[in-house]
Write a protein that holds these residues in place. Structure first.
Motif, mmCIF file in Angstrom:
data_model
loop_
_atom_site.group_PDB
_atom_site.id
_atom_site.type_symbol
_atom_site.label_atom_id
_atom_site.label_comp_id
_atom_site.label_asym_id
_atom_site.label_seq_id
_atom_site.Cartn_x
_atom_site.Cartn_y
_atom_site.Cartn_z
ATOM 1 N N GLY A 94 -15.286 -44.420 49.112
ATOM 2 C CA GLY A 94 -13.903 -44.865 49.675
ATOM 3 C C GLY A 94 -14.293 -46.116 50.786
ATOM 4 O O GLY A 94 -15.198 -45.722 51.216
ATOM 5 N N LYS A 95 -13.458 -46.888 50.793
ATOM 6 C CA LYS A 95 -13.244 -48.083 51.822
ATOM 7 C C LYS A 95 -13.368 -47.747 53.094
ATOM 8 O O LYS A 95 -13.809 -48.250 53.960
ATOM 9 N N SER A 96 -12.742 -46.465 53.276
ATOM 10 C CA SER A 96 -12.363 -45.911 54.774
ATOM 11 C C SER A 96 -13.602 -45.126 55.339
ATOM 12 O O SER A 96 -13.495 -44.755 56.576
ATOM 13 N N HIS A 138 -19.318 -43.955 46.117
ATOM 14 C CA HIS A 138 -17.944 -43.323 45.639
ATOM 15 C C HIS A 138 -17.243 -42.449 46.971
ATOM 16 O O HIS A 138 -16.781 -41.771 46.691
ATOM 17 N N ASP A 152 -16.884 -44.292 57.025
ATOM 18 C CA ASP A 152 -17.775 -44.937 58.142
ATOM 19 C C ASP A 152 -19.011 -44.397 57.949
ATOM 20 O O ASP A 152 -19.417 -43.245 58.502
ATOM 21 N N LYS A 153 -19.994 -45.132 57.399
ATOM 22 C CA LYS A 153 -21.439 -44.789 57.400
ATOM 23 C C LYS A 153 -22.043 -44.434 58.649
ATOM 24 O O LYS A 153 -22.834 -43.513 58.716
#
Length: 417
Positions: A127-129, A125, A131-132
């Motif tokens: 979000g797509k932005s 959860h 950065d892991k």
């Protein structure tokens, strides 16, 4: 506020007389304790554990140093890692104190999940932005020196650990510490300041009166004596012992076992001393009768007559013998409480009851550590007394305490106190 504290501590540092113990406030005050933790347990290299604490992939051990919590672990490739025990989400502790086995590091708060390499692999959860790759666990500067794990929590660790690394890589190679195992471990809380714990360990002035078990195998004269106070017979015996040292060191070194003393105790950042010491009596090991406790020797050792490869730093002391090793790690808890964590190492294939008897293996240093805890508590109670005045160190038996105090003062000043 920080400048005022530094100024206040500076006056205590200035008050220390050469050749004398430290002023009381350097042992007892809370602001000094916080400064000690910053200077000596954050900005210098400290010993925190062993490779054999985490022998298999997935093995992990948590080590707490003040407010800092570290995870020592072995990753899936069998490599040692040290990371901060702090989730990169909202800071939750990942693991509880002690040892455990994990396949991944999973935060119990929001299930952020890290590989054993420290890389973030799952963060739901976000979000797509998100950065892991920017949220891996923070690594810790560390060195494995022949299986002893040293860490430095500062960004720029002292470089003079290189001399310790060079000396001990050669000296500890035959003991193969990474392939030993912890046969027994104890945690003892000493009711005294960490510097009193270290000072107590750096002299044997007190040994003959307080450590009957240790003195079966340990020679208290090795750390200094006043020849003028000895009887002619004892003086002759001491002379014979010193001559024996010269002979043994030459022979051990010629046989491929470096033995002479190496000291880096003043005018340095990384504080250490190492020397191969003679074991008294039967001459094999620090046990109740000075004979080996384990029939299966460490590493590639084939001899029991190689004495005690001694090593100390500013938060540890170690004794490596043919059959087993003692590793003690000191971690301050508060101005008047110090953790002494002691580990007994044997060959990884040694079996209790077959190759060694646990009571024989541990008897001497269990007793010695308990005796030292009582001595440190008595010392701390004394320095808290208004009547305390720093006394002179023995110029024969306590020279290493004088060097430790000098080094302590110098390092505090080097960091702005």
């Amino acid at each position: 506020m920080l400048n005022r504290l530094a100024s206040s501590i500076s006056s205590l540092l200035d008050a220390r007389a050469d050749g004398h113990a430290l002023p009381a406030g350097l042992y007892t005050r809370s602001d000094v304790f916080e400064a000690d933790m910053d200077v000596f347990f954050r900005r210098h290299w400290i010993c925190v554990g062993l490779e054999c604490d985490v022998p298999e992939p997935g093995d992990a051990a948590v080590i707490d140093i003040g407010k800092t919590s570290l995870i020592l672990l072995r990753d899936d490739d069998g490599e040692i890692r040290v990371v901060h025990n702090v989730c990169r989400h909202r800071g939750s502790r990942l693991l509880n104190p002690g040892k455990t086995i994990v396949s991944k590091l999973v935060c119990p708060y929001h299930t952020w999940t890290y590989e054993l390499s420290g890389e973030l692999s799952y963060a739901p959860h976000m979000g797509k932005s998100f950065d892991k790759e920017c949220h891996s666990l923070k690594p810790v500067n560390f060195k494995s020196i022949s299986g002893l794990i040293y860490v430095c929590l500062a960004d720029n660790p002292p470089k003079d650990i290189a001399r310790l690394e060079l000396a001990m890589t050669e000296r500890l190679a035959p003991y193969d510490v990474p392939n030993s195992k912890v046969a027994f471990e104890t945690d003892v809380i000493e009711h005294g300041n960490w510097k009193l714990t270290m000072e107590n360990n750096r002299e044997c002035y007190h040994c003959s009166a307080n450590h009957p078990e240790l003195c079966v195998s340990f020679v208290d004269l090795d750390f200094g004596f006043d020849p003028e106070t000895l009887s002619p017979e004892d003086r002759a015996q001491a002379g014979e012992h010193l001559a024996l040292y010269e002979e043994r060191i030459l022979q051990w070194t010629a046989d491929g076992y470096p033995s002479a003393a190496i000291e880096q105790l003043v005018d340095c950042e990384t504080n250490f001393r190492t020397q191969r010491l003679i074991i008294s009596g039967a001459g094999e090991s620090q046990t109740p009768d000075a004979t080996a406790a384990s029939s299966k020797l460490l590493g590639t050792m084939t001899r029991k007559d190689l004495g005690d490869m001694h090593l100390w730093g500013h938060n540890s002391w170690n004794h490596f013998m043919g059959d087993h090793a003692i590793v003690a790690i000191v971690i301050p808890i508060s101005p008047d409480k110090t953790l002494v964590r002691t580990k007994w190492l044997v060959h990884k294939d040694a079996v209790e009851g077959v190759h060694y008897d646990l009571e024989k293996l541990t008897n001497v240093w269990v007793a010695t550590t308990d005796q030292d805890a009582e001595l440190v508590a008595r010392s701390h109670a004394g320095v808290e007394d208004p009547a305390y005045v720093p006394g002179p160190y023995s110029p024969f038996s306590e020279t290493n305490l004088d060097k430790f105090a000098t080094w302590y003062i110098d390092r505090m000043r080097a960091h702005g106190y």
